[in-house]
Design a protein around this motif. Sequence first.
Motif, PDB file in Angstrom:
ATOM      1  N   LEU A 140       0.859  -1.166   0.000  1.00 10.77           N
ATOM      2  CA  LEU A 140       0.000   0.000   0.000  1.00 10.77           C
ATOM      3  C   LEU A 140       0.900   1.222   0.000  1.00 10.77           C
ATOM      4  O   LEU A 140       1.873   1.276   0.742  1.00 10.77           O
ATOM      5  N   SER A 141       0.600   2.184  -0.855  1.00  8.50           N
ATOM      6  CA  SER A 141       1.403   3.400  -0.891  1.00  8.50           C
ATOM      7  C   SER A 141       1.286   4.140   0.430  1.00  8.50           C
ATOM      8  O   SER A 141       0.373   3.903   1.223  1.00  8.50           O
ATOM      9  N   ARG A 142       2.194   5.048   0.638  1.00  5.79           N
ATOM     10  CA  ARG A 142       2.198   5.817   1.878  1.00  5.79           C
ATOM     11  C   ARG A 142       0.887   6.576   2.038  1.00  5.79           C
ATOM     12  O   ARG A 142       0.301   6.599   3.124  1.00  5.79           O
ATOM     13  N   SER A 143       0.410   7.202   0.954  1.00  9.10           N
ATOM     14  CA  SER A 143      -0.819   7.981   1.051  1.00  9.10           C
ATOM     15  C   SER A 143      -2.007   7.097   1.403  1.00  9.10           C
ATOM     16  O   SER A 143      -2.875   7.490   2.198  1.00  9.10           O
ATOM     17  N   LEU A 144      -2.047   5.884   0.842  1.00  6.19           N
ATOM     18  CA  LEU A 144      -3.147   4.974   1.162  1.00  6.19           C
ATOM     19  C   LEU A 144      -3.055   4.499   2.605  1.00  6.19           C
ATOM     20  O   LEU A 144      -4.072   4.387   3.304  1.00  6.19           O
ATOM     21  N   MET A 145      -1.837   4.208   3.058  1.00  2.14           N
ATOM     22  CA  MET A 145      -1.659   3.775   4.442  1.00  2.14           C
ATOM     23  C   MET A 145      -2.093   4.874   5.405  1.00  2.14           C
ATOM     24  O   MET A 145      -2.759   4.617   6.415  1.00  2.14           O
ATOM     25  N   GLU A 146      -1.720   6.105   5.085  1.00  2.59           N
ATOM     26  CA  GLU A 146      -2.076   7.219   5.952  1.00  2.59           C
ATOM     27  C   GLU A 146      -3.588   7.408   6.011  1.00  2.59           C
ATOM     28  O   GLU A 146      -4.174   7.575   7.085  1.00  2.59           O
ATOM     29  N   THR A 147      -4.197   7.374   4.838  1.00  6.64           N
ATOM     30  CA  THR A 147      -5.651   7.553   4.761  1.00  6.64           C
ATOM     31  C   THR A 147      -6.371   6.429   5.492  1.00  6.64           C
ATOM     32  O   THR A 147      -7.324   6.661   6.246  1.00  6.64           O
ATOM     33  N   LEU A 148      -5.902   5.223   5.271  1.00 12.01           N
ATOM     34  CA  LEU A 148      -6.529   4.066   5.907  1.00 12.01           C
ATOM     35  C   LEU A 148      -6.387   4.143   7.427  1.00 12.01           C
ATOM     36  O   LEU A 148      -7.309   3.788   8.170  1.00 12.01           O
ATOM     37  N   ALA A 149      -5.244   4.623   7.889  1.00  7.90           N
ATOM     38  CA  ALA A 149      -5.030   4.737   9.330  1.00  7.90           C
ATOM     39  C   ALA A 149      -5.993   5.745   9.952  1.00  7.90           C
ATOM     40  O   ALA A 149      -6.561   5.506  11.017  1.00  7.90           O
ATOM     41  N   VAL A 150      -6.178   6.874   9.279  1.00  4.03           N
ATOM     42  CA  VAL A 150      -7.102   7.884   9.802  1.00  4.03           C
ATOM     43  C   VAL A 150      -8.513   7.317   9.873  1.00  4.03           C
ATOM     44  O   VAL A 150      -9.218   7.473  10.875  1.00  4.03           O
ATOM     45  N   ILE A 151      -8.934   6.639   8.823  1.00  4.63           N
ATOM     46  CA  ILE A 151     -10.280   6.057   8.804  1.00  4.63           C
ATOM     47  C   ILE A 151     -10.404   4.998   9.891  1.00  4.63           C
ATOM     48  O   ILE A 151     -11.413   4.932  10.608  1.00  4.63           O
ATOM     49  N   ALA A 152      -9.388   4.164  10.019  1.00  2.00           N
ATOM     50  CA  ALA A 152      -9.446   3.069  10.986  1.00  2.00           C
ATOM     51  C   ALA A 152      -9.596   3.571  12.415  1.00  2.00           C
ATOM     52  O   ALA A 152     -10.395   3.039  13.192  1.00  2.00           O
ATOM     53  N   TYR A 153      -8.826   4.588  12.784  1.00  2.00           N
ATOM     54  CA  TYR A 153      -8.871   5.080  14.154  1.00  2.00           C
ATOM     55  C   TYR A 153     -10.002   6.065  14.404  1.00  2.00           C
ATOM     56  O   TYR A 153     -10.438   6.242  15.544  1.00  2.00           O
ATOM     57  N   ARG A 154     -10.472   6.683  13.363  1.00  2.00           N
ATOM     58  CA  ARG A 154     -11.476   7.731  13.514  1.00  2.00           C
ATOM     59  C   ARG A 154     -12.889   7.241  13.196  1.00  2.00           C
ATOM     60  O   ARG A 154     -13.871   7.891  13.572  1.00  2.00           O
ATOM     61  N   GLN A 155     -13.031   6.123  12.528  1.00  2.00           N
ATOM     62  CA  GLN A 155     -14.307   5.680  11.976  1.00  2.00           C
ATOM     63  C   GLN A 155     -15.484   5.691  12.964  1.00  2.00           C
ATOM     64  O   GLN A 155     -15.277   5.402  14.150  1.00  2.00           O
ATOM     65  N   PRO A 156     -16.673   6.049  12.410  1.00  2.00           N
ATOM     66  CA  PRO A 156     -16.902   6.455  11.018  1.00  2.00           C
ATOM     67  C   PRO A 156     -16.406   7.875  10.781  1.00  2.00           C
ATOM     68  O   PRO A 156     -16.658   8.765  11.584  1.00  2.00           O
ATOM     69  N   ALA A 157     -15.668   8.063   9.684  1.00  2.00           N
ATOM     70  CA  ALA A 157     -15.055   9.358   9.398  1.00  2.00           C
ATOM     71  C   ALA A 157     -15.543   9.902   8.066  1.00  2.00           C
ATOM     72  O   ALA A 157     -15.801   9.139   7.129  1.00  2.00           O
ATOM     73  N   THR A 158     -15.674  11.204   7.981  1.00  2.00           N
ATOM     74  CA  THR A 158     -16.056  11.846   6.720  1.00  2.00           C
ATOM     75  C   THR A 158     -14.795  12.259   5.974  1.00  2.00           C
ATOM     76  O   THR A 158     -13.715  12.368   6.555  1.00  2.00           O
TER      77      THR A 158
END
Length: 223
Positions: A96-114
């Motif tokens: 997973l690219s860095r940008s995808l990992m970062e985005t996925l991490a934010v969603i994972a810890y923040r979910q549900p996230a907008t």
Amino acid sequence: MPDDHTLEEAAEAILFAADEPVSASHIAGIMADVTGHSEPSEDDVDAAIDRLNAAYEEHGRTFVVEAWAGGYRMVTRASFSSFAKAFYVEEQETNLSRSLMETLAVIAYRQPATRPEVDFVRGVNSDYAIRKLLKMDLASVEGRADSVGRPLLYGTTDRFLEQFGLDALDDLPTLREVEDLLDDPAFDDERAKLLQLDREEGISVDMIDAEGIDASDDEDSSG
């Protein structure tokens, strides 16, 4: 500005670079903007695409331009799809690219996230990353927020748990482990942004720490 390129060359360059189908009218508009010449008709673009495909077939190319969702898209020929599929699956499962990992991490810890929440943490537009994660079935739409505009809410999927060897979301790594994983010097700044966002929403800092909400160092997460 270049003005000596053919419509076929312009269409090929645009479709090669595009992540999504591009309409004939869009191709025509770009051709006119770049060359300064009058805008070709959609029929001209269609004919140029036909000539491209004829040239690809004549030279035995492994790709072709196909009509796709109201536009055109460059795709691998069906007879070679097994190679592309094997590569895609390998990339999806192991990298997973860095940008995808970062985005996925934010969603994972923040979910549900907008998406606006993800954009706020990362400081950049996350549209592409979110679309990519949805296509990879690592994120999913969980509904709509009650805030102005009713933005979509995103969360992680069972596939996310499978790919990262997790039994449940409670097994997510700690903030320190995420920091080491992403190795981002701006991690603390991003975490501070998320904490600030949570404060603005009336969530206490103590609750944030207790729930492990993380501002994973994202710089272009999903939307």
